[in-house]
Design a protein around this motif. Sequence first.
Motif: not given
Lengths: 445, 627
Positions: A18, A84-86, A89, A178-179, A41-43, A183
């Motif tokens: 992210g 994008h989620a990263d 989020s 997921m990305d 972040t995604t992870e 959101n």
Amino acid sequence: MAAAPKAVEIRGYQVGFGDCFLLSFVYSDTDKRHVLIDFGTTELPTRGTPRKAAKASEHMPQVASHIAKVCGGSLTAVIATHRHADHISGFGTDGRTGKSGETIKAMNPKIVMQPWTEDPEAAKNATKATKESQRSPRSFTAGLTAMHNIAEAIFQLADSRPAWMSPALQKELRFLGMDNIKNKSAVDNLIAMGAAKGAAAVWAHHGSDSGLEKLLPGVKVHVLGPPDLTQTEKIRKMRTTDPDQFWHFLAGPKSLQTAEPLAKGFGNGHAGRSPAVPPEARWFRDRLERMRAEQLLQIVRTLDDQMNNTSLILLFEVFGKKLLFPGDAQIENWSYALEDAPDAARTRELLADVDVYKVGHHGSLNATPKKLLWEDFKRRNKTGSQRLVTLLSTMPGKHGKVANKTEVPRRPLLAALKAETALSSTTDLPFGKKPTFCYQIDVTP
Amino acid sequence: MNNARRPDAVAALPAQRYVTVIAQDPSVRQNGSNGPILMAKIAVPAEDLIPGPIGYRVQVVDYDSTTRRFNGAHDLPDSLANEPPAWAKGDARILDDFRFHAQNVYALVMKTLARFEFALGRRVGWSFRTHQLKVSPHGMLDANAFYSPREEGLVFGYFAGASGETVYTCLSHDVVVHETTHALIDALRERYLDPSSPDQAAFHEGFADVIAILSVFSQPEMVRMLLAPPTKKGGTAALIDKEDVTVDALKQSALFGLAAQMGQEIQGSRGGPLRQSALLAADPRLLDSPEFQEPHRRGEVLVAAVLNGFIHVWASRIQDLGVPDQRSFAVARVAEQGADIADTLATMWIRALDYMPPVHLEFGDALSAALTADTEVRPDDSRYNLREHMRKAFATYGIEPPRSADRETGTWAHAPGGLNYDRVRFESMRSDKDEVFRFLWENRKPLEVELRKGAFTEVLSVRPCVRVGPDGFTLRETVAEYYQVARLTPAELERAGIAVPKNYLTALEEARRAAAERQAKARESAGDDNAPPAGAAGGHDVDDDESLATTPIYGGGVLIFDEYGRLKFHIHNGVFHARRQARRLKYLWETGQLEPGLREARLQAARLSTLHRLRALDARRVPAEGW
């Protein structure tokens, strides 16, 4: 009233895969103005025994608190380069990131900047870009929304892992899905912060006014990307191709022909009610299923690329130093600024002596144009304070494959960053029970 | 003598039968936009089909991998008379009739195969071992259609159109012929899917479009409709004015006219090849511009050159057929001429494949191949001036025959003299690969084929063929294809005089070192005491053995023998031709298609499904900007 900053502190926060960068413009010991670029972040990295990825709901509030401390509870601006989620989020106010967005909101940013594609008004504007085009801002943003639906469907499909889906394919689809999921909480919070009393929402495109210069005297901000629809239409005139195709899948009705119904029709395998597959057809049936899996991946990757290309590309100029933050912009977005725009030659000149470069898209293979951008950077291979400073926020092993040279971060790029620049990377930050939350670069005249 | 009732008389089975198909696609109507769909009757090889339909070369599998549904094995009508009336009429109901879809796709694949077999004068097998090409008319929900060599089949997608109705790519004549052509090019020139040069990457797409578009134009009903669109009363004009058969007018009505009528949604999903090519103004600098390095764009230049040639031949033929001062021409005859010329050109270009080098093709080679193929079977070109017009058209796009071709005619130079036939057997040379290899061996000096130093040479095929020209002239030839590969270390490349990009050598070295590290780690973690220590005899130590980092370089050629077993042509690309190989390696490296590996660098083969999707998106991949 301070006329210009005396220094800039840049903090790159540990958010795993992210981006989260805090720019602090130091006007005096008591007057520091802060700009937060992305928070998502995604992870997160793993820690503990057995090693498990840290929970976003625990880590992200801690990052937000750290930011709040540095900023003394007040932010001048929040910039979300793309959705994008990263990258966003952390702005969410639901449990997924432990309501870290509330902390950001409480810092009352005066400006919230996002690409024009995020403007809710754009979603209503059905005026076509040009006579020949079928695209309007509305159709464009409809495309982005459709992508969320597809991402959601793909994520669910990947989770259920049907027989024809290999583990490798599942991993990649889950990640991309997921990305690209909407959101909602983060998006709503960003809009709310921009609509708050005393705040302003800025929807930016190439060449537009960032609105930041009033709040940051002595700082010039160039918006280099993304282009808006009329800007891309003008490029089309130089090429002999269909004006609708530049933005690919986001182009409008034509583009969503496959993607949306694909999303709706997923996993609804009507196994019953169809004639049984005769023996001579089974061999090819299996091959078709395999080809379908590849097709899915191709489509999803294309959608993902499109989303990256909506990224803001920002250049900050302060006391003669230049700081480049391009989000996740890929070559298509970059090529507008560096090749197709009327002021492209000037832009390239401007970027040649960049002092600080935030590496695009977590170090992927096509977000740092080699010939158009990298090779022009004059400060590579210099020594001491003249050397190009590069900032990387990434996590290996999440995205792409070494086997087809798509791993993020990309090894040859990483090697060049290490050899030719002063690189700071979140991968070097210790991450255990008591993680180091960020690295810090100081930029002085 | 009354033969009518001899019970033991066996009538010969008919060689072909007629089948109804859609002339172009559901958008092309008989009378304006609301009329029935324009249909055509085409001849296909006759055979007894079993439900599927399954025949001796094609197996239609109507399985939909998106809905995971099998649409049934279709039992096609065995003759025109037994077809449902809606089919011949072009009634809109055929759009939902999957049995018709199966017939449409089966017939067009077989027709294209038959066209190739006729043009080449011999049977053409698929590139894979099995006899039947698998075809799924509704393979998946996707605005795409593609050929997959690995899966041995053609997949036709379907998608929701803008107005909500479903668009089926299997109902588009040009799409089906295009995909089948990919399969056939692959059958004849398997190496063309290897990355080699921008021209070769573009060739598959460009050539498939050429055959597809010419195939559509070979239908007189189609051409007639384009020249004389039906009037409101439902009739068509019988005459066409002189102004309407000039080069520009024909371009407008035929090329643009067809492009405009073709189903826009299907064409959009393929990048609108006819329209793109028709729009391409002739400019010899096009092929050098960055935009035209993209394979799908580059292919359009090839198509534009061929179509320009076609229009010029047609326009001048019409003038030749008239008398001076003639003001109008019979539409039917003009259309007939157009269809005939399109058909002749398609045959010429298909034959050209046999005269193209099997590896490292450039557009100039394709042109010389076409000119040579046509000259051999049709020495007298005075009626159509086909070759002159084709050459001129190609020149306007900057494509010239290579330097080794004949300066005047542009055809391939004949094989060198001084060849030795004493030690080979004539009969065997017509079918035996070993015998042809022996011929190569005996004559390697005059043929300049490097057979000794480390290049592995294999004769891939030997086929006798009988080609028939439009006026019945029969040409018997034997076509043999051989292929060469040499895997050289950096030192060996240097000795051969082949320049290698610097960064590539570094990357090779890195790859070797990375592999050595991996091996060492693997040995450590395995804790295997039995593993030979580094450097021990018999153990393969990556560190010391430089010879492991090799780069493959390819060469090959085609040998064309006349009916007496004498060599007529040797069209080849030498494996050790230093300058060309260096240029190739540079291109492959810069476009990221050459991967250094542990043992050897690998080439990334083209994936046609991806290529098609990228074409539809008009994506610019700009590999030079990537890492």
